[in-house]
Design a protein around this motif. Structure first.
Motif, PDB file in Angstrom:
ATOM      1  N   VAL A   1       3.781  -5.379  -7.293  1.00 27.03           N
ATOM      2  CA  VAL A   1       2.508  -5.342  -8.004  1.00 27.03           C
ATOM      3  C   VAL A   1       1.703  -6.533  -7.513  1.00 27.03           C
ATOM      4  CG1 VAL A   1       1.397  -5.099 -10.248  1.00 27.03           C
ATOM      5  CG2 VAL A   1       3.801  -4.442  -9.976  1.00 27.03           C
ATOM      6  N   ASN A   2       0.507  -6.298  -7.041  1.00 28.17           N
ATOM      7  CA  ASN A   2      -0.308  -7.348  -6.418  1.00 28.17           C
ATOM      8  C   ASN A   2      -1.615  -7.539  -7.195  1.00 28.17           C
ATOM      9  OD1 ASN A   2      -0.955  -9.302  -4.514  1.00 28.17           O
ATOM     10  ND2 ASN A   2      -1.875  -7.832  -3.087  1.00 28.17           N
ATOM     11  N   LYS A   3      -2.204  -8.711  -6.981  1.00 29.74           N
ATOM     12  CA  LYS A   3      -3.487  -9.050  -7.604  1.00 29.74           C
ATOM     13  C   LYS A   3      -3.422  -8.968  -9.130  1.00 29.74           C
ATOM     14  CE  LYS A   3      -6.409  -7.631  -3.717  1.00 29.74           C
ATOM     15  NZ  LYS A   3      -7.631  -6.929  -3.312  1.00 29.74           N
ATOM     16  N   VAL A   4      -2.353  -9.493  -9.666  1.00 24.77           N
ATOM     17  CA  VAL A   4      -2.190  -9.462 -11.121  1.00 24.77           C
ATOM     18  C   VAL A   4      -3.032 -10.598 -11.731  1.00 24.77           C
ATOM     19  CG1 VAL A   4      -0.555  -9.692 -13.012  1.00 24.77           C
ATOM     20  CG2 VAL A   4       0.115  -8.504 -10.903  1.00 24.77           C
TER      21      VAL A   4
ATOM     22  N   LEU B   1       2.845 -10.242  -7.899  1.00 24.27           N
ATOM     23  CA  LEU B   1       2.077 -11.299  -7.235  1.00 24.27           C
ATOM     24  C   LEU B   1       0.726 -11.477  -7.915  1.00 24.27           C
ATOM     25  CD1 LEU B   1       2.894 -10.114  -3.624  1.00 24.27           C
ATOM     26  CD2 LEU B   1       3.775 -12.189  -4.720  1.00 24.27           C
ATOM     27  N   PRO B   2       0.415 -12.713  -8.247  1.00 30.82           N
ATOM     28  CA  PRO B   2      -0.846 -12.961  -8.956  1.00 30.82           C
ATOM     29  C   PRO B   2      -2.066 -12.795  -8.054  1.00 30.82           C
ATOM     30  CG  PRO B   2       0.209 -15.032  -8.396  1.00 30.82           C
ATOM     31  CD  PRO B   2       1.166 -13.954  -7.978  1.00 30.82           C
ATOM     32  N   LEU B   3      -3.178 -12.595  -8.682  1.00 33.76           N
ATOM     33  CA  LEU B   3      -4.457 -12.691  -7.993  1.00 33.76           C
ATOM     34  C   LEU B   3      -4.572 -14.149  -7.573  1.00 33.76           C
ATOM     35  CD1 LEU B   3      -7.023 -10.986  -7.470  1.00 33.76           C
ATOM     36  CD2 LEU B   3      -7.961 -11.967  -9.552  1.00 33.76           C
ATOM     37  N   ASN B   4      -4.733 -14.381  -6.268  1.00 34.98           N
ATOM     38  CA  ASN B   4      -4.547 -15.719  -5.732  1.00 34.98           C
ATOM     39  C   ASN B   4      -5.853 -16.217  -5.127  1.00 34.98           C
ATOM     40  OD1 ASN B   4      -3.934 -17.847  -4.039  1.00 34.98           O
ATOM     41  ND2 ASN B   4      -2.145 -16.857  -3.114  1.00 34.98           N
ATOM     42  N   LEU B   5      -6.409 -17.243  -5.746  1.00 36.84           N
ATOM     43  CA  LEU B   5      -7.732 -17.704  -5.328  1.00 36.84           C
ATOM     44  C   LEU B   5      -7.736 -18.299  -3.927  1.00 36.84           C
ATOM     45  CD1 LEU B   5      -9.299 -19.102  -8.614  1.00 36.84           C
ATOM     46  CD2 LEU B   5      -9.745 -16.950  -7.403  1.00 36.84           C
TER      47      LEU B   5
ATOM     48  N   GLY C   1      -6.848   1.855  -1.255  1.00 38.44           N
ATOM     49  CA  GLY C   1      -7.166   0.785  -0.310  1.00 38.44           C
ATOM     50  C   GLY C   1      -7.379  -0.541  -1.018  1.00 38.44           C
ATOM     51  N   GLY C   2      -7.340  -1.621  -0.244  1.00 35.51           N
ATOM     52  CA  GLY C   2      -7.657  -2.939  -0.770  1.00 35.51           C
ATOM     53  C   GLY C   2      -6.602  -3.519  -1.689  1.00 35.51           C
ATOM     54  N   THR C   3      -5.415  -2.905  -1.695  1.00 32.91           N
ATOM     55  CA  THR C   3      -4.366  -3.398  -2.596  1.00 32.91           C
ATOM     56  C   THR C   3      -3.653  -4.608  -2.024  1.00 32.91           C
ATOM     57  OG1 THR C   3      -2.979  -1.734  -1.587  1.00 32.91           O
ATOM     58  CG2 THR C   3      -3.826  -1.219  -3.756  1.00 32.91           C
ATOM     59  N   GLY C   4      -3.805  -4.822  -0.712  1.00 32.52           N
ATOM     60  CA  GLY C   4      -3.154  -5.970  -0.078  1.00 32.52           C
ATOM     61  C   GLY C   4      -2.056  -5.582   0.896  1.00 32.52           C
ATOM     62  N   LYS C   5      -2.127  -4.371   1.411  1.00 30.45           N
ATOM     63  CA  LYS C   5      -1.109  -3.921   2.386  1.00 30.45           C
ATOM     64  C   LYS C   5      -1.085  -4.804   3.619  1.00 30.45           C
ATOM     65  CE  LYS C   5      -2.882   0.157   2.833  1.00 30.45           C
ATOM     66  NZ  LYS C   5      -3.770   0.031   1.681  1.00 30.45           N
ATOM     67  N   SER C   6      -2.244  -4.960   4.227  1.00 36.86           N
ATOM     68  CA  SER C   6      -2.272  -5.682   5.504  1.00 36.86           C
ATOM     69  C   SER C   6      -1.859  -7.134   5.315  1.00 36.86           C
ATOM     70  CB  SER C   6      -3.662  -5.594   6.130  1.00 36.86           C
ATOM     71  OG  SER C   6      -3.953  -4.250   6.421  1.00 36.86           O
ATOM     72  N   ASN C   7      -2.360  -7.754   4.239  1.00 34.75           N
ATOM     73  CA  ASN C   7      -1.972  -9.142   3.980  1.00 34.75           C
ATOM     74  C   ASN C   7      -0.489  -9.247   3.672  1.00 34.75           C
ATOM     75  OD1 ASN C   7      -4.249 -11.392   3.727  1.00 34.75           O
ATOM     76  ND2 ASN C   7      -5.154  -9.384   3.357  1.00 34.75           N
ATOM     77  N   SER C   8       0.031  -8.331   2.884  1.00 28.34           N
ATOM     78  CA  SER C   8       1.468  -8.373   2.572  1.00 28.34           C
ATOM     79  C   SER C   8       2.290  -8.156   3.828  1.00 28.34           C
ATOM     80  CB  SER C   8       1.826  -7.304   1.541  1.00 28.34           C
ATOM     81  OG  SER C   8       1.053  -7.475   0.381  1.00 28.34           O
TER      82      SER C   8
HETATM   83  N1  LIG Z   1      -2.719 -11.429  -4.193  1.00 26.87           N
HETATM   84  C1  LIG Z   1      -3.983 -11.489  -3.764  1.00 26.87           C
HETATM   85  N2  LIG Z   1      -4.869 -12.317  -4.359  1.00 26.87           N
HETATM   86  C2  LIG Z   1      -6.128 -12.369  -3.948  1.00 26.87           C
HETATM   87  N3  LIG Z   1      -6.640 -11.664  -2.942  1.00 26.87           N
HETATM   88  C3  LIG Z   1      -5.802 -10.809  -2.287  1.00 26.87           C
HETATM   89  C4  LIG Z   1      -4.442 -10.687  -2.663  1.00 26.87           C
HETATM   90  N4  LIG Z   1      -3.869  -9.783  -1.843  1.00 26.87           N
HETATM   91  C5  LIG Z   1      -4.850  -9.355  -1.006  1.00 26.87           C
HETATM   92  N5  LIG Z   1      -6.014  -9.966  -1.269  1.00 26.87           N
HETATM   93  C6  LIG Z   1      -7.299  -9.766  -0.619  1.00 26.87           C
HETATM   94  O1  LIG Z   1      -7.663  -8.401  -0.816  1.00 26.87           O
HETATM   95  C7  LIG Z   1      -8.366  -7.906   0.292  1.00 26.87           C
HETATM   96  C8  LIG Z   1      -7.716  -6.639   0.784  1.00 26.87           C
HETATM   97  O2  LIG Z   1      -6.456  -6.943   1.311  1.00 26.87           O
HETATM   98  P1  LIG Z   1      -5.773  -6.122   2.498  1.00 26.87           P
HETATM   99  O3  LIG Z   1      -4.497  -6.776   2.784  1.00 26.87           O
HETATM  100  O4  LIG Z   1      -6.731  -5.960   3.613  1.00 26.87           O
HETATM  101  O5  LIG Z   1      -5.557  -4.740   1.753  1.00 26.87           O
HETATM  102  P2  LIG Z   1      -5.249  -3.289   2.362  1.00 26.87           P
HETATM  103  O6  LIG Z   1      -4.632  -3.501   3.689  1.00 26.87           O
HETATM  104  O7  LIG Z   1      -4.330  -2.701   1.363  1.00 26.87           O
HETATM  105  O8  LIG Z   1      -6.547  -2.586   2.413  1.00 26.87           O
HETATM  106  C9  LIG Z   1      -8.379  -9.010   1.310  1.00 26.87           C
HETATM  107  O9  LIG Z   1      -9.610  -9.658   1.248  1.00 26.87           O
HETATM  108  C10 LIG Z   1      -7.276  -9.924   0.868  1.00 26.87           C
HETATM  109  O10 LIG Z   1      -7.527 -11.256   1.220  1.00 26.87           O
END
Ligand SMILES: Nc1ncnc2c1ncn2[C@@H]1O[C@H](COP(=O)(O)OP(=O)(O)O)[C@@H](O)[C@H]1O
Ligand SMILES: [Mg+2]
Lengths: 346, 263
Positions: B189-192, B217-221, B12-19
């Protein structure tokens, strides 16, 4: 013939997902959608318990000899098996007594008569076939066991092997059948009078009323069909429900006598061994491939489920299931279970 | 025929929903008719990025699975959200949210549902909304929704972080995806963190798993600041991160193009 994939839970799960994602599921849904609005036929009402069925119920299931299944509609709704039990009891009698002894007591000739006819073949002194009530009572007579409870237990265990789980008798239906089954009682006693069945006639009638009152679902019937398609072995549990040598006996009488007195029309149109019951169930068998279970309570004038017949006709047509079909160029029904089979544009 | 894209990660928390939200938005901006279905029944979230609240979505995926509504009745048209971006949106974007009511989540977990119905729902949605692309946001790890989505998807976008646990989990998911014969797999690869060499990481990951790496994809502030309060690519259309995502979206639409090209 497939062997059970016991122990590999992941394989089973992946198989289930593939079936759920398959084009066959979409085809079944389409056929379901096509016949669900059909409002013809009437729900059996000769006993009040059957009249309680919702005329809208409609379930459709396919189980392959690999144990893959696709189920749509009211496939989990239970109903009483009724006459669909008859070929299975015929199988149990064959196992208990052997082919020769059974055929001495019941023929394999179709009749144009209604299922509850009292017509007996006086030349050979036996009922025409195991699918009419007289023949079914004569086959029930042949089910072995030291007393009635033992025979009932053996009968239920046999059904359980076909469907892959323990089965139960609907007591309301059973008691009703038992207290109002005067015609069947008359048939039984008439046959006793002719020496066609043994003198444990009351026990046998009881067994018969119970066998008809066993609760099943459309999925269960598809599993019965798949077991018969798979040489008598339940493809999911790997348990043998019927000796391989008798599978053809059952399928033959189902083919010629399974659909009450519309057997000729059925064989012409669908061309598959099948058996229907007044509970609204139909089982059809594609030997070596799969079983089809259909359920919908409203019956046509012959006593077959209207939607069940319609859906089966359509399935057979779409996938070329008729046993005499050759050179069919349409889709292969088992291939349609593969989710990666290219779909048509849509 | 629409292209079905599953977005998945083992953890979890890898960025699926945001991606999912970002890639789907970019595809819609390119003129495709797109929908997202949130199959993360246990921890839904993608609706948040589009600001969908209960008033907007009286029905959800759960209602469909229980047979109380059609799936298209649970679809929310979120195209106006994308119009906050610079260009007017040529395509359309719909979201089918999953319930966030604890009792409804509990009910699905307790009673389960017929997984075949989920497939029926995807197919029905594709038809009724005339979709080119269907994105499936998933729950992390291995469960029925995920396996079904793999079984039907034409393309899997598999997301991982540069983390030892993610490496192991990604290998498991890849094996399942291969067994379910997913035709195309794109690894992201996310949050690098900035300290890692992105080019080397791309090569390493591709070599480790033997699949195409569509993006690093970099860790994006700024994304952290957006904090799922919006869709990043519409807020920052010119951001380098958006450009990276656009490359992945392009890769997805290339996969979709032969089937989904519209007249
Ligand atoms: N590349 C990124 N850089 C910084 N924060 C990110 C990045 N991708 C996702 N996040 C943050 O990580 C958290 C989890 O993302 P989310 O898309 O909900 O993941 P998942 O659906 O895999 O659980 C969110 O707070 C999101 O804003
Ligand atoms: Mg999520």
């Amino acid at each position: 013939m497939s062997t059970p994939k016991s122990g590999n839970a992941l394989d089973a799960l992946l198989g289930r997902m593939k079936a759920a994602a398959s084009p066959l599921r979409e085809a079944l849904l389409e056929i379901h959608g096509q016949y669900a609005p059909v409002m013809d036929g009437v729900v059996a009402s000769y006993i009040p318990e059957l009249a309680l069925a919702d005329p809208n119920w409609f379930g459709l299931s396919v189980v392959t000899v690999d144990g893959q299944s696709v189920d749509v509609g009211d496939h989990q709704q239970t109903f009483t098996i009724q006459s669909v039990s008859k070929p299975l009891i015929f199988g149990l009698a064959l196992e208990d007594q052997g082919r020769e002894a059974v055929l001495a007591k019941v023929g394999v000739e179709p009749t144009g008569e209604a299922f509850n006819s009292i017509e007996l073949d006086e030349v050979s002194n036996r009922p025409y076939n195991p699918m009419v009530n007289a023949g079914a009572i004569a086959t029930a007579d042949l089910v072995a066991g030291k007393d009635l409870p033992d025979r009932v237990k053996r009968m239920l265990a046999m059904f359980g092997r076909y469907v892959g789980h323990p089965v139960h008798v609907d007591n309301g239906v059973y008691m009703s059948e038992r207290s109002t089954g005067h015609r069947n009682r008359a048939i039984g006693h008439l046959m006793l009078n002719f020496g066609m069945i043994s003198d444990r006639v009351d026990d046998t009638l009881d067994l018969y009323f119970q066998q008809c009152s066993v609760l099943v679902t459309a999925h269960d019937l598809a599993m019965v069909g798949a077991t018969l398609a798979n040489g008598g072995v339940n493809p999911v549990t790997g348990e043998r429900a019927l000796r391989q040598e008798f599978v053809r006996d059952l399928l033959s009488v189902m083919y010629t006598c399974g659909m009450y007195d519309s057997a000729g029309q059925w064989v012409y149109e669908v061309g598959l061994p099948a058996k229907s019951g007044v509970g609204g169930g139909i089982v059809a068998v594609v030997p070596g491939k799969l079983g089809i279970g259909l359920f919908s309570p409203p019956l046509d004038s012959k006593g077959n489920s209207v939607r069940g017949v319609g859906a089966c006709v359509e399935l057979a047509r779409r996938f070329g299931l008729h046993l005499f079909e050759s050179g069919f160029t349409g889709p292969d029904i088992v291939g349609e279970l593969n989710p990666r089979r290219a779909r048509g544009s849509g | 025929m629409a292209t079905i894209v599953s977005v998945h990660s083992f953890r979890g928390g890898t960025g699926k929903s945001n991606s999912t939200a970002n890639l789907a938005s970019l595809c819609a901006q390119q003129g495709y008719r797109v929908a997202i279905v949130d199959t993360d029944i246990q921890s839904p979230g993608v609706h948040v990025l589009f600001g969908i609240d209960e008033a907007q979505a009286p029905r959800c995926l759960n209602d469909f699975l229980w047979g109380t509504c059609r799936i298209d009745e649970a679809a929310v048209d979120v195209t106006p959200v994308l119009e906050g971006g610079v260009e007017p949106v040529a395509g359309r974007l719909f979201v089918v949210p999953s319930s966030i009511k604890s009792d409804e989540i509990g009910r699905v977990l307790r009673d389960g549902y017929d997984v075949g119905r989920l497939n029926d729902g995807f197919r029905a949605l594709i038809k009724s909304l005339a979709l080119d692309l269907l994105f499936i946001d998933t729950h992390p790890g291995v469960n029925e929704e995920t396996l079904l989505s793999l079984a039907i998807s034409d393309l899997l976008v598999l997301i991982m972080r540069p983390d030892a646990q993610d490496y192991q989990g990604t290998a498991v998911t890849l094996e399942l995806a291969r067994r379910l014969e997913v035709p195309e797999i794109l690894l992201t690869v996310n949050k690098v963190p900035p300290s890692l060499d992105a080019v080397k990481l791309r090569v390493d990951v591709a070599r480790t798993f033997g699949v195409e790496v569509a993006g690093v994809l970099p860790l994006n502030l700024e994304m952290v600041e957006v904090a799922s309060g919006g869709v990043f690519v519409t807020r920052y259309p010119e951001h380098p991160f958006t450009r990276e995502l656009r490359v992945i979206a392009g890769r997805i639409t290339v996969a979709a193009a032969p089937a989904a090209r519209r007249a």
